[in-house]
Design a protein around this motif. Sequence first.
Motif, mmCIF file in Angstrom:
data_model
loop_
_atom_site.group_PDB
_atom_site.id
_atom_site.type_symbol
_atom_site.label_atom_id
_atom_site.label_comp_id
_atom_site.label_asym_id
_atom_site.label_seq_id
_atom_site.Cartn_x
_atom_site.Cartn_y
_atom_site.Cartn_z
ATOM 1 N N HIS A 1 0.834 -1.211 0.000
ATOM 2 C CA HIS A 1 0.000 0.000 0.000
ATOM 3 C C HIS A 1 0.867 1.259 0.000
ATOM 4 N N HIS A 2 1.908 1.268 0.805
ATOM 5 C CA HIS A 2 2.780 2.443 0.899
ATOM 6 C C HIS A 2 3.503 2.697 -0.424
ATOM 7 N N ARG A 3 3.926 1.638 -1.095
ATOM 8 C CA ARG A 3 4.721 1.776 -2.321
ATOM 9 C C ARG A 3 3.890 2.187 -3.520
ATOM 10 N N ILE A 4 2.625 1.761 -3.581
ATOM 11 C CA ILE A 4 1.846 1.993 -4.804
ATOM 12 C C ILE A 4 0.773 3.062 -4.645
ATOM 13 N N LYS A 5 0.743 3.778 -3.511
ATOM 14 C CA LYS A 5 -0.342 4.732 -3.273
ATOM 15 C C LYS A 5 -0.382 5.856 -4.313
ATOM 16 N N LYS A 6 0.723 6.075 -5.008
ATOM 17 C CA LYS A 6 0.732 7.053 -6.104
ATOM 18 C C LYS A 6 -0.205 6.620 -7.221
ATOM 19 N N TYR A 7 -0.390 5.316 -7.381
ATOM 20 C CA TYR A 7 -1.170 4.797 -8.498
ATOM 21 C C TYR A 7 -2.573 4.359 -8.082
ATOM 22 N N ILE A 8 -2.697 3.782 -6.889
ATOM 23 C CA ILE A 8 -4.011 3.339 -6.413
ATOM 24 C C ILE A 8 -3.971 3.231 -4.888
ATOM 25 N N GLN A 9 -5.033 3.655 -4.241
ATOM 26 C CA GLN A 9 -5.063 3.638 -2.782
ATOM 27 C C GLN A 9 -6.093 2.662 -2.218
ATOM 28 N N SER A 10 -6.949 2.154 -3.065
ATOM 29 C CA SER A 10 -7.976 1.224 -2.595
ATOM 30 C C SER A 10 -7.568 -0.209 -2.928
ATOM 31 N N SER A 11 -8.207 -1.149 -2.252
ATOM 32 C CA SER A 11 -7.973 -2.561 -2.543
ATOM 33 C C SER A 11 -8.853 -2.989 -3.713
ATOM 34 N N VAL A 12 -8.288 -3.800 -4.603
ATOM 35 C CA VAL A 12 -9.065 -4.284 -5.744
ATOM 36 C C VAL A 12 -9.296 -5.788 -5.655
ATOM 37 N N GLY A 13 -8.789 -6.415 -4.568
ATOM 38 C CA GLY A 13 -8.955 -7.861 -4.425
ATOM 39 C C GLY A 13 -7.900 -8.627 -5.192
ATOM 40 N N GLY A 14 -7.927 -9.930 -5.005
ATOM 41 C CA GLY A 14 -6.993 -10.801 -5.723
ATOM 42 C C GLY A 14 -5.554 -10.385 -5.508
ATOM 43 N N HIS A 15 -4.779 -10.394 -6.586
ATOM 44 C CA HIS A 15 -3.375 -9.989 -6.536
ATOM 45 C C HIS A 15 -3.125 -8.765 -7.404
ATOM 46 N N GLY A 16 -4.161 -7.931 -7.528
ATOM 47 C CA GLY A 16 -4.043 -6.732 -8.361
ATOM 48 C C GLY A 16 -2.991 -5.767 -7.847
ATOM 49 N N ARG A 17 -3.054 -5.432 -6.556
ATOM 50 C CA ARG A 17 -2.093 -4.480 -6.004
ATOM 51 C C ARG A 17 -0.686 -5.086 -5.961
ATOM 52 N N ASP A 18 -0.609 -6.385 -5.731
ATOM 53 C CA ASP A 18 0.698 -7.047 -5.759
ATOM 54 C C ASP A 18 1.371 -6.853 -7.113
ATOM 55 N N ALA A 19 0.571 -6.930 -8.188
ATOM 56 C CA ALA A 19 1.132 -6.811 -9.535
ATOM 57 C C ALA A 19 1.782 -5.448 -9.743
ATOM 58 N N ILE A 20 1.118 -4.389 -9.272
ATOM 59 C CA ILE A 20 1.691 -3.044 -9.399
ATOM 60 C C ILE A 20 2.991 -2.952 -8.611
ATOM 61 N N TYR A 21 2.953 -3.420 -7.379
ATOM 62 C CA TYR A 21 4.125 -3.379 -6.504
ATOM 63 C C TYR A 21 5.302 -4.144 -7.117
ATOM 64 N N GLU A 22 5.013 -5.327 -7.641
ATOM 65 C CA GLU A 22 6.083 -6.148 -8.205
ATOM 66 C C GLU A 22 6.663 -5.531 -9.465
ATOM 67 N N MET A 23 5.806 -4.924 -10.292
ATOM 68 C CA MET A 23 6.312 -4.277 -11.505
ATOM 69 C C MET A 23 7.262 -3.134 -11.146
ATOM 70 N N LEU A 24 6.865 -2.317 -10.178
ATOM 71 C CA LEU A 24 7.723 -1.211 -9.750
ATOM 72 C C LEU A 24 9.044 -1.738 -9.177
ATOM 73 N N LYS A 25 8.968 -2.836 -8.459
ATOM 74 C CA LYS A 25 10.168 -3.430 -7.851
ATOM 75 C C LYS A 25 11.108 -3.962 -8.924
ATOM 76 N N PHE A 26 10.565 -4.634 -9.919
ATOM 77 C CA PHE A 26 11.399 -5.171 -10.994
ATOM 78 C C PHE A 26 12.057 -4.031 -11.790
ATOM 79 N N ILE A 27 11.304 -2.966 -12.027
ATOM 80 C CA ILE A 27 11.865 -1.830 -12.759
ATOM 81 C C ILE A 27 13.013 -1.203 -11.974
ATOM 82 N N LYS A 28 12.821 -1.063 -10.670
ATOM 83 C CA LYS A 28 13.865 -0.489 -9.816
ATOM 84 C C LYS A 28 15.131 -1.338 -9.853
ATOM 85 N N LYS A 29 14.975 -2.646 -10.009
ATOM 86 C CA LYS A 29 16.122 -3.547 -10.058
ATOM 87 C C LYS A 29 16.770 -3.607 -11.438
#
Length: 222
Positions: A126-154
């Motif tokens: 939630h802290h990492r992706i709040k720029k893009y979305i602040q609500s829960s969407v269920g499933g692994h939706g928010r995880d996907a955003i977080y992981e994409m940002l993490k992979f890009i950073k790496k």
Amino acid sequence: LLTWQTILFIEKMEKLSASLRPREKQRGSVDLIFNEGLKLLENVHNFSEFWQARRTILQKFSQLKIQPGLKVPKVGIIGEIYTVCDPAINFDIERKLGQEGIEVHREITLSYHLTKKFLFADWRIHHRIKKYIQSSVGGHGRDAIYEMLKFIKKGFDGIIQLLPAFCMPETTVRPILEKIHQETNIPFLSLSLDEQVAEAGIDTRIEAFVDVVKNYYATKKT
């Protein structure tokens, strides 16, 4: 406890395979060791047998003939846990990418899914992706955003999103993933999977994506 240790070791085998597959000198040798390892683990009934099987499998991986020091593009796989983790669902995409010279990574594993509540992962996400979305969407939706940002950073060279067709959480965040792709210019591919999807069509899209990733990687090196 034995089941838990087995799960963790299978995930270790998967990570080793993903790293070694694009560097193997003989195609298919990594998959052969991995499959032999799974068969060994099927016959484990106690910790003594488990540790012996573990030593045997790791020894086989260590003896594998690879191209040491070979630099290859890295692709992160994100999305819904079943489509990401199950090769029967995703047409064995990790193996196919590896054989095309791509090192594959994924954050979602069974052990991560089972322990994320204890690791306060939801708070970090939630802290990492709040720029893009602040609500829960269920499933692994928010995880996907977080992981994409993490992979890009790496410094990864491509991202693939795998989702069940019409999966609401993953469909909801796909425009956000597209936005991140546009902001960073990292190659991005989203694949919707169901029983109607033909493997040949998926293979064609993967092959085209691999070309884009390799061109992106070559441009970065220069």
